[in-house]
Design a protein around this motif. Sequence first.
Motif, PDB file in Angstrom:
ATOM      1  N   LYS A  10       0.857  -1.187   0.000  1.00  0.00           N
ATOM      2  CA  LYS A  10       0.000   0.000   0.000  1.00  0.00           C
ATOM      3  C   LYS A  10       0.896   1.241   0.000  1.00  0.00           C
ATOM      4  N   TRP A  54      -5.970  -1.117  -1.563  1.00  0.00           N
ATOM      5  CA  TRP A  54      -4.524  -1.313  -1.512  1.00  0.00           C
ATOM      6  C   TRP A  54      -4.004  -1.529  -2.921  1.00  0.00           C
ATOM      7  N   ASN A  55      -2.681  -1.524  -3.081  1.00  0.00           N
ATOM      8  CA  ASN A  55      -2.107  -1.577  -4.419  1.00  0.00           C
ATOM      9  C   ASN A  55      -1.970  -2.992  -4.953  1.00  0.00           C
ATOM     10  N   SER A  56      -1.486  -3.900  -4.101  1.00  0.00           N
ATOM     11  CA  SER A  56      -1.362  -5.294  -4.544  1.00  0.00           C
ATOM     12  C   SER A  56      -1.358  -6.208  -3.335  1.00  0.00           C
TER      13      SER A  56
END
Length: 240
Positions: A10, A54-56
Amino acid sequence: MKLAIKDLSKAFDDQVILKDTSYTFESGKIYGLLGRNGAGKTTLFNCIAKDMKWNSGEILLGEDDQSLGDYDPLNIGYVYATPHLPSFMTGLEFITYFMEVNHGRLRDPNISATSYLNQVGLDQAAQTRLLRDYSTGMKNKVQMLVSLIVSPPVLLLDEPLTSFDPVAAKQMKDFIISLKKDTIIIFSTHILQLAQEMCDEIVLLHQQQLHPVTASDIHTANFEAEVVEMLSSGENTDEN
Ligand SMILES: Nc1ncnc2c1ncn2[C@@H]1O[C@H](COP(=O)(O)OP(=O)(O)OP(=O)(O)O)[C@@H](O)[C@H]1O
């Protein structure tokens, strides 16, 4: 019940808060999340509660490893450090409304709103006062009640108990401990003594990663020194 964080990353623009970090939380334990100011504890809670993207990576919930999967955010009880309550309602109106809306999810439908409020030390006079006129501690009690009334499988507590008087803090501690058998309880705190007293496992959020502190270390005389040392490592590269 298990809550699995897998390779979670994140960032806010170019500020990386969590980087490919993993951790599995289980019911039957109380976890203390410790970290420096700005390390990302609230951000992690916001992601688990799905208040924030979140990003991944993945966050999964399930009865066991085989059933881990995506989940409804209703499974996450989240007690915010700063209470979010409707200021125009009284404590009693709010809890009554909350219980009506969540009728099918109540831990015990036989307990009344008045009785819940009494249990946390909000007397009749307080119950009929507007929430905007409550002290911070009183607001926090109402907020804590909201999560406890519906008994979610995961309970996130962001710096709980800090605004409670000693009697209320003791009641809340006992209440939280009584929930741990069936609930995954994670609370963030800066009070090491509270973490030592209540937690079965400590998780440090430091340098974008979640690190376990082994249970045997929590109750040693060196615990505070060890935590301070771990959270001070890499200080020169840390932006705090
Ligand atoms: N919505 C947001 N937009 C941009 N940056 C944010 C946002 N929320 C948090 N941050 C930043 O992310 C970092 C982590 O914040 P967070 O509140 O998660 O830390 P914390 O560990 O809970 O801190 P504290 O112990 O001080 O409460 C901080 O630098 C904060 O400024």
